[in-house]
Every structure is written in C-alpha cells, then in structure tokens.
Design a protein around this motif. Structure first.
Motif, PDB file in Angstrom:
ATOM      1  N   GLU A  86      -4.134  10.164   2.284  1.00 52.48           N
ATOM      2  CA  GLU A  86      -4.331   9.169   3.342  1.00 52.48           C
ATOM      3  C   GLU A  86      -2.998   8.775   3.976  1.00 52.48           C
ATOM      4  O   GLU A  86      -2.084   8.298   3.284  1.00 52.48           O
ATOM      5  N   PRO A  87      -2.850   8.946   5.300  1.00 49.92           N
ATOM      6  CA  PRO A  87      -1.580   8.549   5.934  1.00 49.92           C
ATOM      7  C   PRO A  87      -1.497   7.021   6.075  1.00 49.92           C
ATOM      8  O   PRO A  87      -2.412   6.386   6.587  1.00 49.92           O
ATOM      9  N   LEU A 102       0.829  -1.203   0.000  1.00 46.22           N
ATOM     10  CA  LEU A 102       0.000   0.000   0.000  1.00 46.22           C
ATOM     11  C   LEU A 102       0.867   1.258   0.000  1.00 46.22           C
ATOM     12  O   LEU A 102       0.580   2.227  -0.722  1.00 46.22           O
ATOM     13  N   GLN A 103       1.902   1.253   0.798  1.00 48.20           N
ATOM     14  CA  GLN A 103       2.785   2.415   0.859  1.00 48.20           C
ATOM     15  C   GLN A 103       3.501   2.641  -0.472  1.00 48.20           C
ATOM     16  O   GLN A 103       3.604   3.780  -0.954  1.00 48.20           O
ATOM     17  N   ALA A 104       3.987   1.554  -1.068  1.00 43.71           N
ATOM     18  CA  ALA A 104       4.673   1.687  -2.358  1.00 43.71           C
ATOM     19  C   ALA A 104       3.708   2.144  -3.449  1.00 43.71           C
ATOM     20  O   ALA A 104       4.051   2.987  -4.294  1.00 43.71           O
ATOM     21  N   ALA A 105       2.491   1.586  -3.452  1.00 38.74           N
ATOM     22  CA  ALA A 105       1.512   1.972  -4.470  1.00 38.74           C
ATOM     23  C   ALA A 105       1.097   3.429  -4.317  1.00 38.74           C
ATOM     24  O   ALA A 105       0.892   4.138  -5.312  1.00 38.74           O
ATOM     25  N   ARG A 123       2.982   5.878  -3.143  1.00 37.54           N
ATOM     26  CA  ARG A 123       4.086   6.708  -3.646  1.00 37.54           C
ATOM     27  C   ARG A 123       4.085   6.746  -5.176  1.00 37.54           C
ATOM     28  O   ARG A 123       4.283   7.804  -5.792  1.00 37.54           O
ATOM     29  N   LEU A 124       3.870   5.592  -5.793  1.00 33.26           N
ATOM     30  CA  LEU A 124       3.850   5.540  -7.254  1.00 33.26           C
ATOM     31  C   LEU A 124       2.688   6.342  -7.827  1.00 33.26           C
ATOM     32  O   LEU A 124       2.819   6.998  -8.871  1.00 33.26           O
ATOM     33  N   THR A 125       1.542   6.307  -7.167  1.00 37.55           N
ATOM     34  CA  THR A 125       0.384   7.075  -7.629  1.00 37.55           C
ATOM     35  C   THR A 125       0.656   8.574  -7.511  1.00 37.55           C
ATOM     36  O   THR A 125       0.291   9.360  -8.404  1.00 37.55           O
ATOM     37  N   CYS A 126       1.259   8.976  -6.418  1.00 45.30           N
ATOM     38  CA  CYS A 126       1.560  10.400  -6.224  1.00 45.30           C
ATOM     39  C   CYS A 126       2.516  10.928  -7.291  1.00 45.30           C
ATOM     40  O   CYS A 126       2.435  12.100  -7.688  1.00 45.30           O
ATOM     41  N   THR A 127       3.411  10.093  -7.770  1.00 39.87           N
ATOM     42  CA  THR A 127       4.394  10.527  -8.771  1.00 39.87           C
ATOM     43  C   THR A 127       3.905  10.304 -10.195  1.00 39.87           C
ATOM     44  O   THR A 127       4.664  10.540 -11.152  1.00 39.87           O
ATOM     45  N   GLY A 128       2.654   9.854 -10.356  1.00 45.53           N
ATOM     46  CA  GLY A 128       2.097   9.689 -11.690  1.00 45.53           C
ATOM     47  C   GLY A 128       2.502   8.419 -12.402  1.00 45.53           C
ATOM     48  O   GLY A 128       2.241   8.278 -13.609  1.00 45.53           O
ATOM     49  N   MET A 129       3.113   7.467 -11.714  1.00 45.67           N
ATOM     50  CA  MET A 129       3.508   6.189 -12.330  1.00 45.67           C
ATOM     51  C   MET A 129       2.345   5.201 -12.152  1.00 45.67           C
ATOM     52  O   MET A 129       2.401   4.254 -11.361  1.00 45.67           O
TER      53      MET A 129
END
Length: 406
Positions: free
Chosen positions: A403-404, A278-281, A283-289
């Motif tokens: 979401e934290p 969840l944490q990795a996903a 981060r990837l969503t926030c960076t547009g990947m």
C-alpha cells in the motif's frame, strides 16, 4: 411566587394594623409578635425571598410580577435525579417562624417533617402559614421550574453531547543531529469528559507545524485568516521562555483548526496527526520488527479514533497492520478481533480491495482460535460466484506492505 407571598404578608399586616385592639388587653395587644419585625424589615424580607423559593403553581405563574429569581434559576445547570436540587420542591423546604423564613436542606432530597414543617399559630391573620407553603409544593402543578429542569436533564441524557478534543503539549526536548538542532514537541490528544488509559500522542517540530499552516492557508485562505501562528525567530529559539510560549501557541493553533468544520475534516489536517505513524509502522512491518510496528500501529489507531475517522481507508489499513502484527507475534485472538472489526466496517460495501484478504484472514484465524467462521465463508462464496478470483488475491500482509503511503 416571591412577589405573591410578599403581597399576602403586606395585606395581612395592613389588615392587622387597622383592626381594633381588644379593650383592657395591655399584655394581649400583640397576638402575633413577629408582625412588627416583618413590618420593619419589609425590604429585607423581599431581598431574602427573591430567587429562593423554587416551586410555583400554575395560577402563580400567571400572576408573577418579578422575573429575576426565575431567570437566575434557569441559568443553573440541571442536576442528576436523586440529588438535593432535583427533588420535587427543589430539594429545599421551608419552616421556622415567619419573621426569619429559615430554609433547611433536606437530606437526600427527602422532606423531613420534624425539621421543616413546624407550623406557627397565625390567629387573626389571613397570610399562609409555613405548613401551607410546604403543602403548596405538593399541589398538582407545583415545582414547575424544577420539573422543567428535570425534563431538560432527561432529554440531555438521551442525546449525544458533542465531545471536545483537547490538544496538550506535555513535553518539549531539544534534539541535536549532525547538521541540525531543533525542538521536538510531544502533544497529547485528549477527549473531554473521558479518561484514556493509553493516550494518543504525536511528536512534531516547528517545521512540521509550519508546513501544515502553509498547506492549510493555500487551500482555506478565508478560514485561516483569523488563525494565529507563532512566527519564526532568528535567535533564542532554544530558551525555556521561547519553548514555553510556542507550546501554548501550538495548543491554541490546533484547537482553533479543529473548531473549523472544513479544516477538521480535511486530509491535510487529519494526516498531519496519523500519516507519519502509518508510514513508520509500515516500514517496521516490512523489516519484520513486528513488536515495534505493533506499538506504532496502535498509536495510529488511537489518533484516528480521537479524530473521528474510523471509517476511512487509512483506518482499514491500520486494522490490517494490527491484525498482521498480532498474528506474527502469535497473538491470534487479538488478530481475529481486528479482522472482525474491519469486516463490520466493510459490511455495507460490495467490493473493496481489502475485503477478500480480510475474509480469508478471518476464516483462517477463526479456525485457529475456535470461533464461528460460517459467515465469512458465506461471504467468500458470494465473492467467488461474483467472479472474483480469490486465488490471485494478495494476502493481508502483502496488501499492507504494498500500500503506497504518501
């Protein structure tokens, strides 16, 4: 049943032995030549009969003296209807001469008269012929044991059998970084009795398992007293032997934890599996990947599904991530489907931070793909009438990013 038949045979033989032979009948002294074979092999016959006949009647049940054959059959697992062992008479009928009592399997569980019902003349005796034994299976109340097994099978088909979750280390690789070197273990989560096209996987190192072990022992000291954990080594950590032993130890460690109810439902145990994804996903969503994020969200979805936590807040966040990534990749039907799944989970909840964003996303996607959106529009209207300021509500993507996840 076997004891009753043996009793009848002995009685018949005793009666025949005490009967006077007809005068002058040297060649006709034996009306039933197989009787001598039965008399000589009484114990062998008892052994062959024990536990082989699978039908009894109600009156036989009251007079039964030997329980070994019945107990052995009760231990057999019930078979599906239509198989040979699930027929009215246990899928086996009996024929041939009395001396051998040869058993013939009936193809497809159907009795075959030409093979299995071959009556032998038994003049002058009162023991039953094979035809009488076969017809006994057709009397009301016959095949009691088999019917009990069939009833057990029918009941078990209607009940939900508990699934067992298996943990399998499929590979291990040595990873060298600038300042460290460690072994990364890849673990599959497999539900017993099912085939998963896309497996749920995690990759963890020894320190991750050690941290989980430490956290669980702090909270569940009594339950963890009997759980073994592979100890740390100062040398030979990267040999094939050590890696293989730790792989098996980690499988047993996770299986033991999952077998304890309190631990299986604890956040410490559950988040060990899906929180890193969840944490990795996120981060990837926030960076547009979005494409890379979509694969990670999907694996987190499968992990939570295997662990049985498909109604938690983390799972709703996972559905939001899948919907957002599919929408950004212009896969609108898939995004619409995940919104619908989330709204079904939120059906019974009057208010939830993600309810408004999911409803708004669902209405927009339903309009795009030509699906019915009236129900979502009605629920949005109810929220407006309840005083919820929908204009100030964040979008589903904004909720996902903010979401934290700790």
């Amino acid at each position: 049943m076997a004891a009753r038949i043996l009793h009848r045979l002995r009685h018949a033989l005793a009666g025949e032995g005490g009967r006077e032979e007809p005068a002058g009948g040297g060649g006709e002294a034996e009306d039933c030549p197989e009787s001598s074979e039965l008399e000589d092999d009484t114990e062998g016959l008892s052994t062959r009969l024990s536990g082989t006949l699978s039908f009894t009647s109600h009156e036989d049940e009251e007079e039964e003296e030997e329980g070994d054959g019945a107990s052995e059959e009760l231990e057999e697992p019930p078979q599906a209807p239509g198989t040979a062992a699930g027929t009215e008479d246990g899928g086996r009928c009996w024929g041939g001469e009395l001396g051998g009592l040869q058993g013939h399997s009936c193809a497809g569980g159907v009795r075959q008269p030409d093979r299995c019902q071959s009556p032998v003349p038994t003049e002058g005796t009162d023991h039953p012929s094979p035809t009488e034994w076969v017809s006994a299976a057709e009397r009301p109340g016959s095949s009691l044991l088999t019917r009990q097994l069939q009833e057990l099978w029918r009941r078990s088909r209607g009940s939900v059998a508990p699934q067992r979750l298996l943990f399998e280390v499929t590979s291990a690789s040595v990873v060298s970084e600038r300042s460290s070197k460690y072994v990364l273990y890849t673990i599959y989560l497999i539900r017993s009795g099912q085939f998963d096209k896309a497996p749920a996987t995690i990759a963890r190192r020894y320190s991750d398992f050690e941290q989980l072990n430490r956290r669980l022992r702090c909270r569940f000291s009594c339950d963890m007293a009997g759980v073994a954990f592979p100890r740390k080594r100062l040398r030979r950590n990267f040999t094939a032997e050590t890696i293989a032993k730790r792989s098996r130890a980690f499988e047993q460690f996770l299986s033991h934890l999952h077998s304890i109810d309190e631990i299986r439902r604890s956040p410490e145990f559950l988040e060990f599996f899906f929180l890193p994804d969840l944490q990795a996903a996120q981060r990837l969503t926030c960076t547009g990947m979005y494409r890379e994020a979509l694969a990670t969200w999907a694996n987190a979805y499968r992990l939570q599904d295997r662990l049985g936590v498909c109604s938690s807040g983390r799972f709703l966040l996972t559905l939001a991530g899948l919907a957002v990534c599919h929408q950004e990749l212009d896969q609108l039907s898939e995004a619409h489907g995940y919104c619908e799944q989330a709204l079904q989970l939120l059906e019974a909840q009057g208010s939830h931070p993600l309810l408004g964003p999911f409803l708004q996303a669902h209405v927009h996607l339903a309009w795009k793909v030509g699906k019915d959106k009236r129900r979502s529009e009605a629920r949005l209207q109810d929220l407006r009438e309840a005083g919820l300021p929908l204009q100030q509500q964040p979008s589903l993507k904004e909720c996902l990013i903010k979401e934290p996840l700790e």
